[in-house]
Design a protein around this motif. Structure first.
Motif, PDB file in Angstrom:
ATOM      1  N   ILE A  29       0.688  -1.410   0.127  1.00  0.00           N
ATOM      2  CA  ILE A  29       0.107  -0.131  -0.006  1.00  0.00           C
ATOM      3  C   ILE A  29       0.902   1.176  -0.048  1.00  0.00           C
ATOM      4  O   ILE A  29       1.661   1.381   0.906  1.00  0.00           O
ATOM      5  CB  ILE A  29      -1.114   0.019   1.359  1.00  0.00           C
ATOM      6  N   PHE A  30       0.712   1.966  -1.222  1.00  0.00           N
ATOM      7  CA  PHE A  30       1.667   3.029  -1.203  1.00  0.00           C
ATOM      8  C   PHE A  30       0.650   4.375  -1.367  1.00  0.00           C
ATOM      9  O   PHE A  30      -0.278   4.444  -2.104  1.00  0.00           O
ATOM     10  CB  PHE A  30       2.415   3.157  -2.569  1.00  0.00           C
ATOM     11  N   TYR A  31       1.179   5.480  -0.332  1.00  0.00           N
ATOM     12  CA  TYR A  31       0.424   6.571  -0.325  1.00  0.00           C
ATOM     13  C   TYR A  31       1.218   7.676  -0.326  1.00  0.00           C
ATOM     14  O   TYR A  31       2.238   7.856   0.200  1.00  0.00           O
ATOM     15  CB  TYR A  31      -0.721   6.582   0.961  1.00  0.00           C
ATOM     16  N   CYS A  32       0.483   9.019  -0.857  1.00  0.00           N
ATOM     17  CA  CYS A  32       1.394  10.364  -0.701  1.00  0.00           C
ATOM     18  C   CYS A  32       0.458  11.004   0.239  1.00  0.00           C
ATOM     19  O   CYS A  32      -0.909  11.225   0.395  1.00  0.00           O
ATOM     20  CB  CYS A  32       0.685  10.852  -2.026  1.00  0.00           C
TER      21      CYS A  32
ATOM     22  N   LEU B 153       4.412   7.507  -6.692  1.00  0.00           N
ATOM     23  CA  LEU B 153       4.017   6.341  -5.884  1.00  0.00           C
ATOM     24  C   LEU B 153       4.394   5.056  -6.817  1.00  0.00           C
ATOM     25  O   LEU B 153       4.794   3.846  -6.415  1.00  0.00           O
ATOM     26  CB  LEU B 153       2.391   6.357  -5.731  1.00  0.00           C
ATOM     27  N   LEU B 154       4.087   5.152  -8.207  1.00  0.00           N
ATOM     28  CA  LEU B 154       4.040   4.353  -9.102  1.00  0.00           C
ATOM     29  C   LEU B 154       5.661   3.897  -9.333  1.00  0.00           C
ATOM     30  O   LEU B 154       6.115   2.623  -9.216  1.00  0.00           O
ATOM     31  CB  LEU B 154       3.903   4.613 -10.557  1.00  0.00           C
ATOM     32  N   ARG B 155       6.541   4.628  -9.167  1.00  0.00           N
ATOM     33  CA  ARG B 155       7.930   4.502  -9.199  1.00  0.00           C
ATOM     34  C   ARG B 155       8.268   3.655  -7.893  1.00  0.00           C
ATOM     35  O   ARG B 155       9.230   2.830  -7.896  1.00  0.00           O
ATOM     36  CB  ARG B 155       8.951   5.598  -9.459  1.00  0.00           C
ATOM     37  N   ALA B 156       7.823   4.105  -6.657  1.00  0.00           N
ATOM     38  CA  ALA B 156       7.967   3.408  -5.594  1.00  0.00           C
ATOM     39  C   ALA B 156       7.586   1.797  -5.643  1.00  0.00           C
ATOM     40  O   ALA B 156       8.238   1.148  -5.300  1.00  0.00           O
ATOM     41  CB  ALA B 156       7.474   3.995  -4.317  1.00  0.00           C
ATOM     42  N   ILE B 157       6.419   1.712  -6.181  1.00  0.00           N
ATOM     43  CA  ILE B 157       6.074   0.363  -6.383  1.00  0.00           C
ATOM     44  C   ILE B 157       6.873  -0.384  -7.265  1.00  0.00           C
ATOM     45  O   ILE B 157       7.435  -1.460  -6.952  1.00  0.00           O
ATOM     46  CB  ILE B 157       4.674   0.331  -7.102  1.00  0.00           C
TER      47      ILE B 157
ATOM     48  N   THR C 142      10.209   0.084  -7.625  1.00  0.00           N
ATOM     49  CA  THR C 142      11.335  -0.041  -6.648  1.00  0.00           C
ATOM     50  C   THR C 142      11.004  -1.448  -5.821  1.00  0.00           C
ATOM     51  O   THR C 142      11.911  -2.324  -5.565  1.00  0.00           O
ATOM     52  CB  THR C 142      11.891   1.170  -5.939  1.00  0.00           C
ATOM     53  N   GLU C 143      10.072  -1.294  -4.850  1.00  0.00           N
ATOM     54  CA  GLU C 143       9.805  -2.157  -4.053  1.00  0.00           C
ATOM     55  C   GLU C 143       9.491  -3.813  -4.544  1.00  0.00           C
ATOM     56  O   GLU C 143       9.808  -4.529  -3.919  1.00  0.00           O
ATOM     57  CB  GLU C 143       8.646  -1.855  -3.091  1.00  0.00           C
ATOM     58  N   LEU C 144       8.694  -3.525  -5.530  1.00  0.00           N
ATOM     59  CA  LEU C 144       8.302  -5.017  -6.227  1.00  0.00           C
ATOM     60  C   LEU C 144       9.297  -5.481  -7.059  1.00  0.00           C
ATOM     61  O   LEU C 144       9.097  -6.422  -7.688  1.00  0.00           O
ATOM     62  CB  LEU C 144       6.691  -4.863  -6.788  1.00  0.00           C
ATOM     63  N   GLN C 145      10.489  -4.565  -7.407  1.00  0.00           N
ATOM     64  CA  GLN C 145      11.232  -5.100  -8.311  1.00  0.00           C
ATOM     65  C   GLN C 145      10.947  -5.375  -9.702  1.00  0.00           C
ATOM     66  O   GLN C 145      11.199  -6.474 -10.337  1.00  0.00           O
ATOM     67  CB  GLN C 145      11.994  -6.080  -7.722  1.00  0.00           C
ATOM     68  N   GLN C 146       9.785  -4.866 -10.326  1.00  0.00           N
ATOM     69  CA  GLN C 146       9.405  -4.954 -11.651  1.00  0.00           C
ATOM     70  C   GLN C 146       8.708  -3.729 -12.329  1.00  0.00           C
ATOM     71  O   GLN C 146       8.136  -2.728 -11.552  1.00  0.00           O
ATOM     72  CB  GLN C 146       8.619  -6.211 -11.683  1.00  0.00           C
ATOM     73  N   PRO C 147       8.739  -3.655 -13.557  1.00  0.00           N
ATOM     74  CA  PRO C 147       8.153  -2.371 -13.980  1.00  0.00           C
ATOM     75  C   PRO C 147       6.344  -2.528 -13.865  1.00  0.00           C
ATOM     76  O   PRO C 147       5.981  -3.305 -13.947  1.00  0.00           O
ATOM     77  CB  PRO C 147       8.468  -2.533 -15.419  1.00  0.00           C
TER      78      PRO C 147
END
Ligand code: GMZ
Ligand code: MG
Ligand code: ZN
Length: 185
Positions: free
Chosen positions: A86-89, A106-110, A112-117
């Motif tokens: 769960i990613f929030y601003c 948020l999408l770029r953080a996703i 990075t964390e999930l290690q996929q585009p």
């Protein structure tokens, strides 16, 4: 496993112009928890990307926000699914952050964390901010008519061109219907 991105307010739970300020305000849209669990069981890594300016507005604390998200996760897990993140601003609209949708932080953080585009992944939202953020990162925007979705559908006609093209953005009545269509593919 493919990612699938969900907006929160107006998609998973009912939205309010008075913000979602406490656990009692957080009411799932009928069928949304079951839909998340079904997508998860089908192999999607379901993540949530949400603007929560109410934090900076002082409408609720981080503890309250986290209690809502713990409850959301527990409901999905009780249906045999999982929420991968769960990613929030937390910022105000005028702070100029890059994580507030339609920004892409948020999408770029996703990624990075999930290690996929996130490019090519479904992004299901109810507001133009969601669809614009999706487009900016090469996601597949999907509009649901719950929450602010009806209003957003009216805005699409005059949105930036690529969102305004007819049939560019599939529209479904709810997350439950959108997930059934996605799982039927
Ligand atoms: O739909 P997501 O991104 O999950 O969350 C939206 C909420 O953070 C709130 O966003 C606010 O917009 P402002 O942040 O005040 O512009 C208003 O639209 C509220 O009605 C809404 O509950
Ligand atoms: Mg929303
Ligand atoms: Zn932000």
């Amino acid at each position: 496993m493919p990612l699938l991105i969900l907006d929160r307010d107006g998609v998973i739970n009912q939205d309010s112009d008075d913000y979602i300020r406490c656990l009692d305000d957080w009411v799932p849209v009928p069928g949304s928890i079951e839909a998340i669990a079904a997508l998860s069981r089908a192999g999607y890594q379901v993540v949530i990307a949400t603007n929560q300016s109410g934090l900076s507005r002082g409408y609720f604390t981080l503890d309250i926000l986290e209690s809502i998200h713990d409850h959301l996760r527990a409901l999905v897990e009780a249906q045999g699914g999982t929420v991968a993140g769960i990613f929030y601003c937390p910022h105000l609209p005028d702070e100029g952050c890059d994580c507030r949708k339609p920004g892409t932080g948020l999408l770029r953080a996703i990624e990075t964390e999930l290690q996929q585009p996130v490019a090519g992944c479904y992004f299901i939202g109810d507001s133009l901010k969601d669809l614009q953020a999706a487009r900016a990162m090469g996601c597949r925007p999907v509009l649901v008519l719950t929450g602010k979705g009806e209003k957003t559908r009216g805005q699409l006609a005059c949105a930036d061109v690529d969102l305004a093209q007819p049939d560019t953005v599939p529209v479904y009545a709810s997350l439950a219907e959108a997930s059934q269509a996605i799982l039927a593919r």
